[in-house]
Structure formats: C-alpha cells, structure tokens
Write a protein that holds these residues in place. Structure first.
Motif, PDB file in Angstrom:
ATOM      1  N   PRO A  69       0.796  -1.223   0.000  1.00 54.40           N
ATOM      2  CA  PRO A  69       0.000   0.000   0.000  1.00 54.40           C
ATOM      3  C   PRO A  69       0.833   1.280   0.000  1.00 54.40           C
ATOM      4  O   PRO A  69       1.915   1.327   0.563  1.00 54.40           O
ATOM      5  CB  PRO A  69      -0.799  -0.103   1.291  1.00 54.40           C
ATOM      6  N   ASP A  70       0.287   2.271  -0.657  1.00 54.09           N
ATOM      7  CA  ASP A  70       0.780   3.647  -0.590  1.00 54.09           C
ATOM      8  C   ASP A  70       2.279   3.823  -0.794  1.00 54.09           C
ATOM      9  O   ASP A  70       3.004   4.292   0.067  1.00 54.09           O
ATOM     10  CB  ASP A  70       0.377   4.288   0.736  1.00 54.09           C
ATOM     11  N   PHE A  71       2.765   3.449  -1.943  1.00 49.99           N
ATOM     12  CA  PHE A  71       4.146   3.723  -2.296  1.00 49.99           C
ATOM     13  C   PHE A  71       4.153   4.830  -3.342  1.00 49.99           C
ATOM     14  O   PHE A  71       3.130   5.131  -3.937  1.00 49.99           O
ATOM     15  CB  PHE A  71       4.873   2.470  -2.801  1.00 49.99           C
ATOM     16  N   PRO A  72       5.290   5.485  -3.573  1.00 51.45           N
ATOM     17  CA  PRO A  72       5.327   6.597  -4.526  1.00 51.45           C
ATOM     18  C   PRO A  72       5.014   6.139  -5.948  1.00 51.45           C
ATOM     19  O   PRO A  72       5.479   5.089  -6.380  1.00 51.45           O
ATOM     20  CB  PRO A  72       6.759   7.124  -4.428  1.00 51.45           C
ATOM     21  N   ILE A  73       4.227   6.941  -6.645  1.00 51.51           N
ATOM     22  CA  ILE A  73       3.849   6.615  -8.026  1.00 51.51           C
ATOM     23  C   ILE A  73       4.942   7.052  -8.995  1.00 51.51           C
ATOM     24  O   ILE A  73       5.327   6.302  -9.876  1.00 51.51           O
ATOM     25  CB  ILE A  73       2.521   7.300  -8.389  1.00 51.51           C
ATOM     26  N   ASP A  74       5.408   8.267  -8.859  1.00 46.43           N
ATOM     27  CA  ASP A  74       6.445   8.820  -9.730  1.00 46.43           C
ATOM     28  C   ASP A  74       7.658   9.203  -8.882  1.00 46.43           C
ATOM     29  O   ASP A  74       7.534   9.968  -7.941  1.00 46.43           O
ATOM     30  CB  ASP A  74       5.958  10.079 -10.450  1.00 46.43           C
ATOM     31  N   VAL A  75       8.803   8.669  -9.240  1.00 42.59           N
ATOM     32  CA  VAL A  75      10.047   9.025  -8.554  1.00 42.59           C
ATOM     33  C   VAL A  75      10.931   9.716  -9.581  1.00 42.59           C
ATOM     34  O   VAL A  75      11.398   9.094 -10.535  1.00 42.59           O
ATOM     35  CB  VAL A  75      10.756   7.780  -7.981  1.00 42.59           C
ATOM     36  N   GLU A  76      11.114  11.029  -9.419  1.00 40.99           N
ATOM     37  CA  GLU A  76      11.904  11.791 -10.374  1.00 40.99           C
ATOM     38  C   GLU A  76      13.390  11.516 -10.166  1.00 40.99           C
ATOM     39  O   GLU A  76      13.884  11.493  -9.043  1.00 40.99           O
ATOM     40  CB  GLU A  76      11.622  13.278 -10.241  1.00 40.99           C
ATOM     41  N   CYS A  77      14.083  11.291 -11.263  1.00 41.14           N
ATOM     42  CA  CYS A  77      15.525  11.025 -11.262  1.00 41.14           C
ATOM     43  C   CYS A  77      16.200  12.029 -12.193  1.00 41.14           C
ATOM     44  O   CYS A  77      15.536  12.735 -12.943  1.00 41.14           O
ATOM     45  CB  CYS A  77      15.802   9.617 -11.766  1.00 41.14           C
ATOM     46  N   SER A  78      17.514  12.048 -12.191  1.00 41.20           N
ATOM     47  CA  SER A  78      18.235  12.989 -13.048  1.00 41.20           C
ATOM     48  C   SER A  78      18.040  12.684 -14.530  1.00 41.20           C
ATOM     49  O   SER A  78      18.119  13.572 -15.362  1.00 41.20           O
ATOM     50  CB  SER A  78      19.726  12.973 -12.713  1.00 41.20           C
ATOM     51  N   ASN A  79      17.736  11.423 -14.866  1.00 37.55           N
ATOM     52  CA  ASN A  79      17.583  11.069 -16.277  1.00 37.55           C
ATOM     53  C   ASN A  79      16.165  10.653 -16.649  1.00 37.55           C
ATOM     54  O   ASN A  79      15.945  10.044 -17.689  1.00 37.55           O
ATOM     55  CB  ASN A  79      18.563   9.949 -16.643  1.00 37.55           C
ATOM     56  N   GLY A  80      15.176  10.968 -15.812  1.00 37.29           N
ATOM     57  CA  GLY A  80      13.798  10.629 -16.160  1.00 37.29           C
ATOM     58  C   GLY A  80      12.931  10.459 -14.933  1.00 37.29           C
ATOM     59  O   GLY A  80      13.194  11.030 -13.885  1.00 37.29           O
ATOM     60  N   VAL A  81      11.875   9.658 -15.079  1.00 39.52           N
ATOM     61  CA  VAL A  81      10.931   9.398 -14.006  1.00 39.52           C
ATOM     62  C   VAL A  81      10.732   7.887 -13.907  1.00 39.52           C
ATOM     63  O   VAL A  81      10.506   7.222 -14.913  1.00 39.52           O
ATOM     64  CB  VAL A  81       9.565  10.078 -14.274  1.00 39.52           C
ATOM     65  N   ILE A  82      10.805   7.361 -12.696  1.00 37.94           N
ATOM     66  CA  ILE A  82      10.507   5.952 -12.474  1.00 37.94           C
ATOM     67  C   ILE A  82       9.058   5.868 -12.029  1.00 37.94           C
ATOM     68  O   ILE A  82       8.652   6.546 -11.085  1.00 37.94           O
ATOM     69  CB  ILE A  82      11.426   5.351 -11.393  1.00 37.94           C
ATOM     70  N   HIS A  83       8.267   5.037 -12.713  1.00 38.32           N
ATOM     71  CA  HIS A  83       6.856   4.866 -12.390  1.00 38.32           C
ATOM     72  C   HIS A  83       6.637   3.544 -11.680  1.00 38.32           C
ATOM     73  O   HIS A  83       7.210   2.531 -12.057  1.00 38.32           O
ATOM     74  CB  HIS A  83       5.997   4.873 -13.663  1.00 38.32           C
ATOM     75  N   ALA A  84       5.783   3.565 -10.695  1.00 34.81           N
ATOM     76  CA  ALA A  84       5.384   2.321 -10.047  1.00 34.81           C
ATOM     77  C   ALA A  84       4.226   1.732 -10.847  1.00 34.81           C
ATOM     78  O   ALA A  84       3.205   2.383 -11.039  1.00 34.81           O
ATOM     79  CB  ALA A  84       4.950   2.611  -8.606  1.00 34.81           C
ATOM     80  N   VAL A  85       4.412   0.530 -11.347  1.00 32.43           N
ATOM     81  CA  VAL A  85       3.346  -0.176 -12.068  1.00 32.43           C
ATOM     82  C   VAL A  85       3.260  -1.598 -11.536  1.00 32.43           C
ATOM     83  O   VAL A  85       4.219  -2.112 -10.961  1.00 32.43           O
ATOM     84  CB  VAL A  85       3.595  -0.202 -13.608  1.00 32.43           C
ATOM     85  N   GLY A  86       2.104  -2.208 -11.714  1.00 35.75           N
ATOM     86  CA  GLY A  86       1.869  -3.532 -11.144  1.00 35.75           C
ATOM     87  C   GLY A  86       2.408  -4.689 -11.952  1.00 35.75           C
ATOM     88  O   GLY A  86       2.502  -5.793 -11.437  1.00 35.75           O
ATOM     89  N   ASN A  87       2.746  -4.464 -13.207  1.00 36.81           N
ATOM     90  CA  ASN A  87       3.353  -5.530 -13.998  1.00 36.81           C
ATOM     91  C   ASN A  87       4.240  -4.920 -15.070  1.00 36.81           C
ATOM     92  O   ASN A  87       4.247  -3.732 -15.284  1.00 36.81           O
ATOM     93  CB  ASN A  87       2.298  -6.468 -14.594  1.00 36.81           C
ATOM     94  N   CYS A  88       4.998  -5.767 -15.718  1.00 36.45           N
ATOM     95  CA  CYS A  88       5.934  -5.305 -16.759  1.00 36.45           C
ATOM     96  C   CYS A  88       5.219  -5.149 -18.091  1.00 36.45           C
ATOM     97  O   CYS A  88       4.303  -5.915 -18.397  1.00 36.45           O
ATOM     98  CB  CYS A  88       7.076  -6.311 -16.927  1.00 36.45           C
ATOM     99  N   PHE A  89       5.626  -4.181 -18.870  1.00 34.48           N
ATOM    100  CA  PHE A  89       5.136  -4.062 -20.238  1.00 34.48           C
ATOM    101  C   PHE A  89       5.742  -5.200 -21.041  1.00 34.48           C
ATOM    102  O   PHE A  89       6.925  -5.492 -20.893  1.00 34.48           O
ATOM    103  CB  PHE A  89       5.540  -2.724 -20.860  1.00 34.48           C
ATOM    104  N   ALA A  90       4.955  -5.836 -21.857  1.00 36.47           N
ATOM    105  CA  ALA A  90       5.475  -6.923 -22.672  1.00 36.47           C
ATOM    106  C   ALA A  90       4.830  -6.878 -24.044  1.00 36.47           C
ATOM    107  O   ALA A  90       3.727  -6.365 -24.200  1.00 36.47           O
ATOM    108  CB  ALA A  90       5.191  -8.266 -22.009  1.00 36.47           C
TER     109      ALA A  90
END
Length: 92
Positions: A69-90
C-alpha cells in the motif's frame, strides 16, 4: 520487484528487448500518460477502462498493489521518471 518476479514466472527470463519496453524517452509523469507511448523497443498502447489508465496491461498511477500500500507513483531522477506499475510491459 514483484512485477519482474511475476514476469519471470509467466514468461521466463526477461531479455534485452523486454527491458527496453520499460523505457520511454523523456520525463513523463503518470498523470501525463493519456495516449500511446513509444518505448525503446516499440509502441505501448494506452487505454482508459474501469476508471483506470492502462499502458498495455499495466495500470498507471495506481497507489497500491495488493500487499504493497501507498508507495510513490512517480520518482523523479536525473535522467527521467521511475513509475510504479503492477506488472511489466510486454509485447504480445
């Protein structure tokens, strides 16, 4: 980590092309994802259904997944944004 573990259970060891599917050039927050995207490995399809935003089969902007529960959705980094998603894109 759980998304990668699920991918490995269902499809086997991820290859370089699958990992490239997880990378979209630029800095795009979850709230800005409202159309198809292009990853380093090809197209990702956006859709809106059941009051949720999806890219391929991954829910975008979900604040919790099962026991996480309740983890960060978008984590901004120096080279982009890390998104929390429930599965991998395939690719299907």
């Amino acid at each position: 980590n759980s998304a990668m573990g699920t991918y490995e259970q269902l499809r086997g060891v991820p290859d370089a092309n699958m990992l490239k599917m997880q990378i979209v050039p630029g800095k795009i927050s979850s709230s800005e994802v409202r159309s198809d995207l292009t990853s380093l490995a090809g197209p990702l399809n956006y859709r809106y259904a059941v009051r949720k935003h999806f890219v391929n089969d991954a829910i975008i902007g979900e604040k919790s997944f099962g026991p996480y529960p309740d983890f960060p959705i978008d984590v901004e980094c120096s080279n982009g944004v890390i998104h929390a998603v429930g599965n991998c894109f395939a690719m299907y």
